[in-house]
Design an enzyme around this catalytic site. Structure first.
Site, PDB file in Angstrom:
ATOM      1  N   CYS A 236      -5.928 123.164  22.412  1.00 14.40           N
ATOM      2  CA  CYS A 236      -4.641 123.513  22.988  1.00 14.40           C
ATOM      3  C   CYS A 236      -3.503 123.424  21.976  1.00 14.40           C
ATOM      4  O   CYS A 236      -3.420 122.465  21.214  1.00 14.40           O
ATOM      5  CB  CYS A 236      -4.368 122.565  24.154  1.00 14.40           C
ATOM      6  SG  CYS A 236      -3.037 123.084  25.195  1.00 14.40           S
ATOM      7  N   CYS A 237      -2.646 124.434  21.991  1.00 18.05           N
ATOM      8  CA  CYS A 237      -1.477 124.456  21.121  1.00 18.05           C
ATOM      9  C   CYS A 237      -0.186 124.219  21.898  1.00 18.05           C
ATOM     10  O   CYS A 237       0.845 124.808  21.558  1.00 18.05           O
ATOM     11  CB  CYS A 237      -1.392 125.785  20.374  1.00 18.05           C
ATOM     12  SG  CYS A 237      -2.771 126.077  19.258  1.00 18.05           S
TER      13      CYS A 237
END
Length: 419
Positions: A236-237
């Site tokens: 996840c960013c």
């Protein structure tokens, strides 16, 4: 589920260094650098380097993708079920843990919301990773690779590196052992669960459960031991300050706290993993199902820690309303204080909220002798800007850019106050 018993054999790593062979000697993890680089080789990687960053070093790691604690199953010699290992023994048996070190992935930027780890100075006080002996993967990819392919390759490389290092623990005697088992509760105590929100938003905003992209999942009941044993990994960013790294899943402080109180103050019934989709129909589907699971478990209350911000707050409120409607008390944990950064959704039932810190607070991080990665990337990251980099090498950024500074677990015990 109460029969599942997980033993974590903790091997304390007090130092790290390079050597000819992988080994653990008197608390020092010796790393075969050449062997690790060869193990991680991938056609999409233009270059791989391994650097070491230790607590107190004048070093800044930027931009950071993920942080992973090396762990491996003693019996099957596997890690991260569904990705590197098999599924059968997750959450049970014995897992070797290299406590005090981690694998950190960096290099050319993957998404605009990667983060910073300072190993010393004021920035080090805002992240728990500064206290670890970090094995840093500096990875540059070939030109023309798509962002999703870039993210996947770097994410898998981090997990593979953690597995590679953890193999050094096989056959080593543990310094101490932690045992996790939801034993029977002898008296009537409040029955509680954790609504474990799993990012499933697309555009590099996804986590993985048993190797499956959370966008493909429905709410799932998990034993807390499965989380400790690598069932959930980061992909996840979202904003670095409130992103759960793989390390945060492996060492979830809220789950640990519930375990400590199980059988004494609470009856801990487990975790309900709730994918947080971006669309309204999927939100309604998942949140309604999660509430039904809580009702089936017969819980009196749930804790709902948030990962990310903005869109997932609609899920928070949906779960809150659904639970409270069915006489299940809710407590939510999130970063925005409603003043500096507004909460994207609200509900009158949300009357028990723990704030874990204001990610908009600005700090000046001093120059470091060593930059691992590329400090110029700060201008593209959430919490930084073009003018963040100063002439003397210091940077002025908000806490949202520092890895794990305000995560929903409340790991650093920060909070915000409204005057």
């Amino acid at each position: 589920m109460s029969g599942m018993k997980l033993n974590l054999d903790i091997i304390e790593i007090k130092d790290i260094c390079f050597g000819e062979n992988n080994d653990i000697k008197d608390g020092t993890l010796v790393i075969d650098k050449k062997g690790l680089i060869e193990y991680l080789a991938d056609p999409v990687f233009a270059k791989i380097d391994i650097q070491l960053a230790k607590p107190g070093d004048s070093a800044r790691i930027i931009p950071v993708k993920d942080v992973i604690e090396p762990r491996i199953k003693e019996e099957s010699e596997t890690s991260f079920p569904g990705i590197i290992g098999d599924f059968g023994d997750c959450g049970e048996g014995t897992t070797k843990v290299l406590r005090g070190c981690s694998v950190v992935s960096t290099g050319t930027i993957v998404g605009f919301q990667e983060g910073i780890i300072d190993m010393s100075g004021p920035g080090a006080e805002y992240t728990r990773y500064s206290k670890l002996n970090n094995v840093v993967l500096v990875i540059d990819t070939i030109e023309g690779i798509k962002p999703a392919e870039h993210e996947a390759a770097v994410r898998i490389a981090g997990l593979k590196a953690a597995h590679y290092l953890a193999k050094s623990a096989l056959g080593e005697e543990a310094d101490y052992q932690e045992t996790y088992q939801l034993g029977p509760v002898k008296e009537e105590l409040p029955k509680v669960a954790i609504m474990y929100m799993i990012m499933a938003q697309g555009l590099l905003h996804d986590n993985y459960v048993y190797g499956v992209d959370a966008k493909k999942l429905h709410p799932t009941l998990l034993h807390p031991n499965e989380v400790f044993d690598g069932a959930i990994v980061n992909g996840c960013c979202v904003v670095a300050g409130d992103k759960y790294t793989t390390y945060d899943h492996q060492n979830n402080s809220l789950v640990q706290e519930f375990y400590k109180r199980h059988g004494k103050e609470i009856d801990f019934r487990g975790l309900i993993a709730v994918p947080t989709y971006p669309g309204l129909a999927d939100k309604r589907r998942c949140c309604s199902s999660a509430v039904r699971m809580a009702r089936l478990l017969g819980v009196d209350g749930v804790a709902i820690p948030e990962e990310g911000g903005g869109n997932p707050e609609a899920d928070l409120m949906m779960i809150c309303r659904g639970c409270e409607k069915n006489d299940i008390k809710t407590v939510m944990m999130l970063g925005p204080d409603g003043v500096e950064e507004p909460v994207a959704d609200t509900a009158p039932e949300a009357d028990a909220v723990i704030n874990v810190g204001d990610c908009n607070e600005f700090v000046v991080l001093p120059p470091m002798e060593r930059i691992i990665g590329d400090q110029n990337q700060v201008k593209y990251m959430s919490g930084g800007a073009e003018e963040s980099i100063r002439e003397d090498g210091s940077i002025r950024v908000s806490l949202s850019i520092i890895m794990g500074s305000v995560i929903g677990q409340g790991t650093l015990k920060m909070s915000s106050y409204v005057y």
